[in-house]
Design an enzyme around this catalytic site. Structure first.
Site: not given
Ligand SMILES: NC(=O)c1ccc[n+]([C@@H]2O[C@H](COP(=O)([O-])OP(=O)(O)OC[C@H]3O[C@@H](n4cnc5c(N)ncnc54)[C@H](O)[C@@H]3O)[C@@H](O)[C@H]2O)c1
Ligand SMILES: [Zn+2]
Length: 367
Positions: A124, A145, A187, A229, A239, A243, A247, A250, A254, A267
């Site tokens: 939990r 999130k 972003e 942020k 949200e 917040r 978007n 977005h 999206h 993204h």
């Molecule tokens: N929680 C939130 O508020 C929030 C906000 C925005 C996005 N997200 C989520 O984040 C995700 C996207 O995140 P992302 O763009 O970081 O993608 P990711 O975590 O998949 O990383 C992108 C790619 O880069 C590689 N990588 C990461 N760091 C590296 C490094 N230092 N050196 C070499 N390779 C590396 C990873 O293995 C992957 O292939 C989505 O799932 C999205 O929904 C969440």
């Molecule tokens: Zn985003």
């Protein structure tokens, strides 16, 4: 050189440490935040990141007396699912994790969301720490999130679970693939456009050094991005109102991601195109000069990001996807529009015709 930023949440405040070569300070940062070596640590990372950094971080912690488990999941969005959550929980159990144990999320947004969700569910809810490795993670590591995808809907299974702390090491960004670096800037740019005109202007001037990954400049950009942020989410943790301005870009972004089945655009790229659309819609709505559109597009392009889409889909496909987006209420089109650079607001009831015209303008030739 290390900056510390505090994120205020409803129940507590957590620190984000941002700096160059700060991983060696991990043990002291952990101690400072109440994570002593009796507490077991489980590091969750992905298959791309593990070979670069997992052992380095683990060694630092083990030398300070911590017991550190390691779980490596396949890199990519496809690991953000419930089955993976189940497997990771199994690994936590086998490692003997209890309520006091801590999860370390070493990775980008995928690992942050996935490992954070495991931490939110295990017994939990146990503590977790983010060690972001992508630029995009400056965004995902603030706000609490966490979650995974359902085959029918992205990010629909989740929780709000704030990290205990975030340690953002600039050195790890050196190995980030170029396309991921550029995407992360979408972003950062968004944070400037919605909140701080002078930050957006600074980004325009600093693009060369930021694209060359100069660590001091990256640190500054990440610090300000996280700070913006954090200001937004601390005023609206669950949200309910403000917040929503996060978007910006977005709604169209999206829709583009969903229509292209998340296979064509990262993204950040989709959001970049979405911001180009949003600023055009804003220009029409407020009637200001087109210079602001040009300036914004120039800023986006300066970070090697697209301002037009080439994916072969119809305008109606995009409109349909927007209507299905969980953020569109009762068939009305709601957009975050920029009154000026650095100031945005949520505008409801935008006529479909306006959106159609703007989408036609951001459609690249040859698609
Ligand atoms: N929680 C939130 O508020 C929030 C906000 C925005 C996005 N997200 C989520 O984040 C995700 C996207 O995140 P992302 O763009 O970081 O993608 P990711 O975590 O998949 O990383 C992108 C790619 O880069 C590689 N990588 C990461 N760091 C590296 C490094 N230092 N050196 C070499 N390779 C590396 C990873 O293995 C992957 O292939 C989505 O799932 C999205 O929904 C969440
Ligand atoms: Zn985003």
């Amino acid at each position: 050189m290390m900056d510390t930023l505090y994120v205020q949440t409803q129940d507590s405040t957590y620190p984000i440490y941002i700096g160059i070569q700060i991983y060696p300070q991990l043990p002291s940062l952990l101690e400072k935040n109440g994570v002593t070596p009796e507490r077991k640590l489980m590091m969750i990372t992905d298959s791309n990141i593990a070979p670069h950094y997992a052992h380095r971080v683990r060694n630092i912690l083990q030398s300070a007396g911590y017991e550190v488990g390691l779980s490596v999941v396949p890199a990519g969005e496809s690991s953000k699912n419930l089955q993976q959550v189940g497997q990771l929980i199994g690994e936590c159990l086998r490692f003997g994790m209890d309520r006091k144990s801590v999860i370390l999320a070493l990775g980008g947004g995928v690992i942050g969301d996935l490992a954070g969700f495991v931490a939110a569910s295990y017994m939990r809810g146990i503590d977790f720490i983010q060690l972001p490795t992508t630029l995009l993670a400056h965004d995902s590591s603030v706000g609490g999130k966490v979650g995974v995808n359902h085959p029918l809907a992205k990010n629909y299974i989740g929780a709000f679970h704030q990290p205990l702390m975030v340690v953002f090491e600039m050195d790890v960004l050196t190995s980030l693939p170029e396309r991921e670096l550029y995407s992360g800037f979408a972003e950062v740019i968004k944070h400037g456009l919605i909140w701080d005109r002078s930050f957006a202007e600074w980004l325009m001037n600093a693009s060369d050094s930021l694209l060359h990954r100069e660590p001091e400049q990256l640190q500054q950009a990440i610090y300000r991005g996280c700070q913006i942020k954090a200001s937004v989410v601390s005023q609206d943790e669950k949200e309910l109102g403000l917040r929503a301005i996060l978007n910006f870009g977005h709604t169209i972004g999206h829709a583009l991601e969903s229509v292209s089945q998340y296979r064509v655009y990262t993204h950040g790229e989709a959001i970049a195109i979405g911001m180009a659309g949003a600023i055009r819609l804003s220009q029409r709505y407020y009637g200001y000069s087109f210079d602001r559109v040009n300036w914004t597009e120039e800023l986006i392009r300066a970070y090697r990001l697209p301002v037009k889409y080439h994916y072969p889909c119809s305008i109606d496909d995009l409109l349909f996807a927007m209507q299905r987006d969980k953020k569109v209420k009762s068939g009305e089109y709601t957009f975050v529009l920029a009154k000026e650079i650095g100031k945005v607001e949520l505008v409801r009831g935008i006529p479909e015709k306006e959106i159609q015209e703007v989408i036609a303008q951001i459609r690249g030739v040859g698609s």
